[in-house]
Design an enzyme around this catalytic site. Structure first.
Site, mmCIF file in Angstrom:
data_model
loop_
_atom_site.group_PDB
_atom_site.id
_atom_site.type_symbol
_atom_site.label_atom_id
_atom_site.label_comp_id
_atom_site.label_asym_id
_atom_site.label_seq_id
_atom_site.Cartn_x
_atom_site.Cartn_y
_atom_site.Cartn_z
ATOM 1 N N HIS A 97 34.050 38.655 18.859
ATOM 2 C CA HIS A 97 35.222 38.328 19.676
ATOM 3 C C HIS A 97 35.831 37.035 19.156
ATOM 4 C CE1 HIS A 97 37.721 37.450 23.158
ATOM 5 N NE2 HIS A 97 37.646 38.739 23.402
ATOM 6 N N ASP A 101 34.050 46.269 25.095
ATOM 7 C CA ASP A 101 34.245 47.654 24.660
ATOM 8 C C ASP A 101 32.953 48.342 24.227
ATOM 9 O OD1 ASP A 101 37.053 47.685 24.974
ATOM 10 O OD2 ASP A 101 37.234 46.435 23.210
#
Ligand code: CMC
Length: 430
Positions: free
Chosen positions: A306, A363
């Site tokens: 991320h 996700d």
């Protein structure tokens, strides 16, 4: 005296104000840098740039913290509903019981979509990706619901928010039904926001859909976890496009398009495709870990890493628990959950992933929840879009109300040809 940073260029010293956020994050304010010095800053990807001051979402990527309007994501996931969280994001505070029922009634009033919009759906080529359809349909909403000059700006904005929140969900379910050749199911005033969506997706005249409170809760949690994430790619797109003062539908349509990408919201579909590939190739995760580490291979471990979190994404932790709960409730097992857990365990023992702080993001496990509920793979990113909508709306509203807000117009450093003359085509050779 206020703290400043000092910049020395060409022998001259400039004092730059330091801005401190309510959680102690600090930034050097360069808003007047170009005017005062003639210099701009260069920051490809904006990883070092604060594009606004915001009071909506706080995230601390180092410690894995996420809060909406100050409330920890864990508390919202446990106690709130998606609609209440949407209200919180847009209005700044949790609603009273009266405000919440008024808000729900308003969403119910705006839940139908213009019947003529169906002709749109019917003319998209077979196999079109639902994200492309959704972005087009949302942009088209302005044509179906034009501004009414008699309304005040405030009324117009409130109605547009309610329309978007309510109709996006209806449009998503409708596009699924039409794409599968099934009869469209209309929203019902008797059902809550999430139950309504599930019913519109899965009810059929020959097989009535049974609404299960635990699955409705799981969907609420899924959407709460996606509801905002400060200045991510799609939200920045909404703010940037919105800064040109386009209508909100057009700005949200830009956000949906940005979200579609596999490095952003499209990752939830890409994760399940990757897990399926691992499963189909025998379930061994090591070859995929090896590929992810290979600099000459473009393969990335989807659902890992991320731009801001350098720790476990707090949303991923909740989503992982939700996978187990939903599968247990539905008395299902999913071989892809076993592959995901094995992949996570192996990656988190590997120095490449640990040294680079690549942890599972939201996700990584979300697709397993969606599969269990029955959402088809190509609708996964649409589910993310419905969830992110309150965030886009609140960020758009905040940017419009911001006295420092202006047309977003980044600069560049030109490194191309110096001035040269135009050569007629006859003189350019073959
Ligand atoms: N697997 C393997 N290598 C990776 C990964 C990964 N998941 N993520 C980053 N890297 C490598 C990348 O290849 C690059 O290597 P090099 O410097 O040798 O070229 C380096 O790390 C830096 O990558 P970056 O893309 O410049 O860094 P970033 O911090 O901007 O990346 C990211 C953030 C989310 C785009 C990236 O981690 C990624 O591609 N992850 C997989 C896609 C994904 O799961 N996206 C969903 C993000 S969370 C939901 C959302 O908010 O949208």
């Amino acid at each position: 005296m206020k703290e400043t940073a000092r910049l020395i260029v060409d022998g001259k010293t400039y004092e730059l104000p330091i801005v401190e956020g309510t959680e102690g994050e600090r930034a050097i304010d360069i808003s007047n840098l170009c005017r005062d010095t003639g210099f701009i800053t260069l920051d490809p990807g904006f990883g070092n740039t604060g594009s606004c001051i915001s009071s909506i979402t706080y995230m601390d990527g180092v410690n894995g913290i996420l809060r909406y309007r100050g409330i920890p994501i864990e508390q919202l996931a446990e106690h709130s509903s998606f609609i209440e969280t949407a209200y919180l994001l847009i209005n700044g505070d949790l609603p009273t019981a009266g405000q919440l029922s008024q808000f729900s009634a308003r969403l119910n009033d705006h839940s139908l979509v213009h019947e003529d919009m169906r002709t749109f759906f019917e003319h998209f080529p077979h196999g079109s990706h639902p994200m492309g359809i959704l972005a087009s349909m949302v942009n088209a909403l302005r044509a179906f619901y034009p501004e009414i000059p008699q309304r005040s700006e405030e009324e117009e904005i409130d109605i547009t928010f309610a329309r978007l929140l309510s109709k996006l969900r209806t449009l998503a379910a409708m596009s699924y039904k039409i794409s599968t050749g099934m009869k469209v199911v209309y929203p019902s005033h008797r059902l809550s926001y999430c139950a309504n969506f599930l019913n519109m997706m899965f009810d059929s005249p020959v097989r009535p859909y049974h609404i299960d409170d635990d699955i409705v809760h799981a969907l609420n949690v899924f959407w709460i976890l996606h509801a905002d994430h400060e200045q991510n790619c799609s939200t920045s797109a909404v703010r940037l496009v919105g800064s040109a003062r386009v209508n909100l539908y057009a700005a949200i349509s830009a956000g949906i398009s940005a979200l579609w990408g596999p490095l952003h919201g499209g990752a939830n579909q890409a994760v399940v495709e990757m897990l399926q590939e691992i499963h189909d190739s025998g379930g061994e995760v090591e070859p995929f870990i090896k590929r992810a580490k290979d600099k000459n291979d473009p393969f990335r471990l989807m659902g890992f890493g991320h731009s801001v979190y350098k720790n476990y994404d707090p949303r991923a932790r909740i989503m992982k628990e939700m996978c187990e709960k939903v599968l247990k409730k539905l008395r299902q097992s999913d071989p892809l959950l076993e592959v995901a857990k094995k992949l996570e365990e192996t990656a988190l023992k590997d120095s490449y992933f640990m040294d680079n702080h690549f942890y599972p993001n939201v996700d990584f496990y979300s697709g397993i929840v969606l599969r269990a509920i029955g959402i088809p793979l190509n609708m996964f990113t649409v589910m993310f879009a419905i969830g992110r909508l309150p965030g886009w709306i609140s960020q758009w509203k905040e940017s419009l109300d911001d006295p420092r807000g202006r047309l977003h117009r980044p600069r560049q450093i030109y490194m191309g040809s110096n001035k040269r003359d135009y050569i007629p085509v006859s003189e350019r050779g073959q």
